[in-house]
Write a protein that holds these residues in place. Sequence first.
Motif, PDB file in Angstrom:
ATOM      1  N   UNK A 193       0.837  -1.203   0.000  1.00 22.79           N
ATOM      2  CA  UNK A 193       0.000   0.000   0.000  1.00 22.79           C
ATOM      3  C   UNK A 193       0.867   1.246   0.000  1.00 22.79           C
ATOM      4  N   UNK A 194       0.576   2.195  -0.880  1.00 23.79           N
ATOM      5  CA  UNK A 194       1.361   3.420  -0.970  1.00 23.79           C
ATOM      6  C   UNK A 194       0.863   4.453   0.028  1.00 23.79           C
ATOM      7  N   UNK A 195       1.831   5.147   0.678  1.00 25.32           N
ATOM      8  CA  UNK A 195       1.497   6.203   1.626  1.00 25.32           C
ATOM      9  C   UNK A 195       2.143   7.497   1.155  1.00 25.32           C
ATOM     10  N   UNK A 196       1.757   7.963  -0.002  1.00 27.66           N
ATOM     11  CA  UNK A 196       2.332   9.190  -0.537  1.00 27.66           C
ATOM     12  C   UNK A 196       1.901  10.378   0.305  1.00 27.66           C
ATOM     13  N   UNK A 197       2.783  11.373   0.464  1.00 23.52           N
ATOM     14  CA  UNK A 197       2.415  12.556   1.242  1.00 23.52           C
ATOM     15  C   UNK A 197       1.148  13.186   0.704  1.00 23.52           C
ATOM     16  N   UNK A 198       0.255  13.605   1.632  1.00 22.37           N
ATOM     17  CA  UNK A 198      -1.039  14.133   1.195  1.00 22.37           C
ATOM     18  C   UNK A 198      -1.065  15.645   1.099  1.00 22.37           C
ATOM     19  N   UNK A 199       0.065  16.319   1.316  1.00 21.78           N
ATOM     20  CA  UNK A 199       0.130  17.754   1.081  1.00 21.78           C
ATOM     21  C   UNK A 199       1.561  18.148   0.769  1.00 21.78           C
ATOM     22  N   UNK A 200       1.720  19.361   0.254  1.00 19.24           N
ATOM     23  CA  UNK A 200       3.023  19.800  -0.232  1.00 19.24           C
ATOM     24  C   UNK A 200       4.052  19.893   0.883  1.00 19.24           C
ATOM     25  N   UNK A 201       3.629  20.317   2.066  1.00 23.58           N
ATOM     26  CA  UNK A 201       4.594  20.475   3.156  1.00 23.58           C
ATOM     27  C   UNK A 201       5.102  19.129   3.655  1.00 23.58           C
ATOM     28  N   UNK A 202       4.232  18.127   3.720  1.00 20.92           N
ATOM     29  CA  UNK A 202       4.687  16.791   4.093  1.00 20.92           C
ATOM     30  C   UNK A 202       5.650  16.252   3.040  1.00 20.92           C
ATOM     31  N   UNK A 203       5.317  16.452   1.770  1.00 16.86           N
ATOM     32  CA  UNK A 203       6.198  16.007   0.701  1.00 16.86           C
ATOM     33  C   UNK A 203       7.562  16.682   0.763  1.00 16.86           C
ATOM     34  N   UNK A 204       7.555  17.976   1.074  1.00 15.58           N
ATOM     35  CA  UNK A 204       8.814  18.710   1.183  1.00 15.58           C
ATOM     36  C   UNK A 204       9.641  18.194   2.357  1.00 15.58           C
ATOM     37  N   UNK A 205       8.979  17.874   3.462  1.00 15.01           N
ATOM     38  CA  UNK A 205       9.686  17.323   4.617  1.00 15.01           C
ATOM     39  C   UNK A 205      10.421  16.039   4.254  1.00 15.01           C
ATOM     40  N   UNK A 206       9.746  15.157   3.526  1.00 16.55           N
ATOM     41  CA  UNK A 206      10.345  13.873   3.180  1.00 16.55           C
ATOM     42  C   UNK A 206      11.335  13.987   2.033  1.00 16.55           C
ATOM     43  N   UNK A 207      11.159  14.964   1.172  1.00 13.91           N
ATOM     44  CA  UNK A 207      11.982  15.044  -0.028  1.00 13.91           C
ATOM     45  C   UNK A 207      13.263  15.866   0.186  1.00 13.91           C
ATOM     46  N   UNK A 208      13.105  17.018   0.799  1.00 13.12           N
ATOM     47  CA  UNK A 208      14.190  18.003   0.822  1.00 13.12           C
ATOM     48  C   UNK A 208      15.308  17.656   1.789  1.00 13.12           C
ATOM     49  N   UNK A 209      14.979  16.949   2.870  1.00 11.41           N
ATOM     50  CA  UNK A 209      15.981  16.730   3.911  1.00 11.41           C
ATOM     51  C   UNK A 209      16.425  15.273   4.018  1.00 11.41           C
ATOM     52  N   UNK A 210      16.380  14.542   2.896  1.00  8.57           N
ATOM     53  CA  UNK A 210      16.902  13.182   2.900  1.00  8.57           C
ATOM     54  C   UNK A 210      18.433  13.162   2.970  1.00  8.57           C
ATOM     55  N   UNK A 211      19.063  14.164   2.412  1.00  8.02           N
ATOM     56  CA  UNK A 211      20.519  14.158   2.333  1.00  8.02           C
ATOM     57  C   UNK A 211      21.187  14.924   3.478  1.00  8.02           C
ATOM     58  N   UNK A 212      20.633  16.053   3.858  1.00 10.95           N
ATOM     59  CA  UNK A 212      21.274  16.901   4.860  1.00 10.95           C
ATOM     60  C   UNK A 212      20.226  17.460   5.824  1.00 10.95           C
ATOM     61  N   UNK A 213      20.116  16.862   6.978  1.00  6.52           N
ATOM     62  CA  UNK A 213      19.212  17.355   8.011  1.00  6.52           C
ATOM     63  C   UNK A 213      19.965  18.387   8.848  1.00  6.52           C
ATOM     64  N   UNK A 214      19.299  19.430   9.333  1.00  5.86           N
ATOM     65  CA  UNK A 214      20.010  20.453  10.092  1.00  5.86           C
ATOM     66  C   UNK A 214      20.692  19.886  11.343  1.00  5.86           C
ATOM     67  N   UNK A 215      21.952  20.224  11.491  1.00  5.20           N
ATOM     68  CA  UNK A 215      22.702  19.851  12.696  1.00  5.20           C
ATOM     69  C   UNK A 215      22.908  21.125  13.496  1.00  5.20           C
ATOM     70  N   UNK A 216      21.938  21.416  14.339  1.00 10.71           N
ATOM     71  CA  UNK A 216      21.949  22.623  15.154  1.00 10.71           C
ATOM     72  C   UNK A 216      21.106  22.345  16.384  1.00 10.71           C
ATOM     73  N   UNK A 217      21.105  23.272  17.328  1.00  9.59           N
ATOM     74  CA  UNK A 217      20.449  23.019  18.610  1.00  9.59           C
ATOM     75  C   UNK A 217      18.961  22.723  18.459  1.00  9.59           C
ATOM     76  N   UNK A 218      18.249  23.449  17.557  1.00 10.43           N
ATOM     77  CA  UNK A 218      16.807  23.280  17.393  1.00 10.43           C
ATOM     78  C   UNK A 218      16.476  23.051  15.913  1.00 10.43           C
TER      79      UNK A 218
END
Length: 348
Positions: free
Chosen positions: A1-26
């Motif tokens: 069963x596919x669980x594709x993101x149901x909105x643009x912000x969820x899709x951006x969360x999963x797509x944009x930060x696969x390679x480099x997640x922020x390494x900072x306090x918050x």
Amino acid sequence: MSHLPNNAQDGELLNRWQQRFPICAEPYAELAIALGLSDGDAVMARLQRLREQGSLSRIGGIWGARAAGAGMLCAMAVPPEQLDAVAQRVNARPGVNHNYEREHHFNLWFVITGPDMDCLAQELSELEQQCGLETLRLPMERAYRINLGFDLKDPHGGNCAARGADPQAALMTGHGRRVAAEERGLAACVEQGLPLLARPYAAWAEAAGWPEQRVLRTLQTWLDQGVLRRFGVIVRHHELGFAANAMCVFDVPDDQVDAHAALLARQPGVTLCYRRSRANQWPYNLYCMVHGRAREEVLQWLSQAREVAALQAFPQAVLFSRRRFKQCGPSYFRQPVKAIQTEAGHYA
């Protein structure tokens, strides 16, 4: 069963930060600014929902070749009537993180990891005795690409990291430095996954017994040195629509492998590319994984990759996945890690 993101912000969360997640306090507050959300709590709520839906595996790291410990690709030729039972025995071994049925006489393929090769040899010997079957033992000799990043925006885009040269390709050719003994506590946290807390690295610091700034510096150093291949959002690609995959193997003369692999590793759809040792009854030494949304797409990517890498004339085999018995992050650092409770009441 596919669980594709149901909105643009969820899709951006999963797509944009696969390679480099922020390494900072918050980090979640930083993501909120980038996404136009109210605050870090809103980001954490979205990530928690994506995890519960099965789209998100964890936020963590992928280790560089030989940086963390030892790993082995293994295969068994299992009689069909015994396959489910043997697969469950394989799954029960603590170091097994991937276990698939594939279309071949050698039909059960799994990856086992651990602190060193002696540990793996002992586990595999015990497993062989338990199952009454021999295993193909296929250690990696060289890695040309390790990058399971997926483009969730382009339905025909394939693997988002395989459209050009691997940005850390030079780090794949050597042994690199290993995680030091005093760093193993933090490494175990990285495998466990980043908790959904306002200051998640502070929680890791407490678990490892370090100051928070040392955790941040060490993670960045690991990335700079190739100890970590990437640190970011790790998606469950099958649940996100990449339901087809094939392991493609080639028997290439040893003095020609590097040249062909350098071309193969750059091709669209190719997510992993390795050189492995040959084994009795298994003459192949060059491997790649190809992922796609359907079998036809995988075959298209593979045909293109073989042509560009000039691999058509070599003996080869294509092993499509049939069933996934287990898929999780590797377990090189098997020391107990204190559970870290998230603000949502879950444990990382």
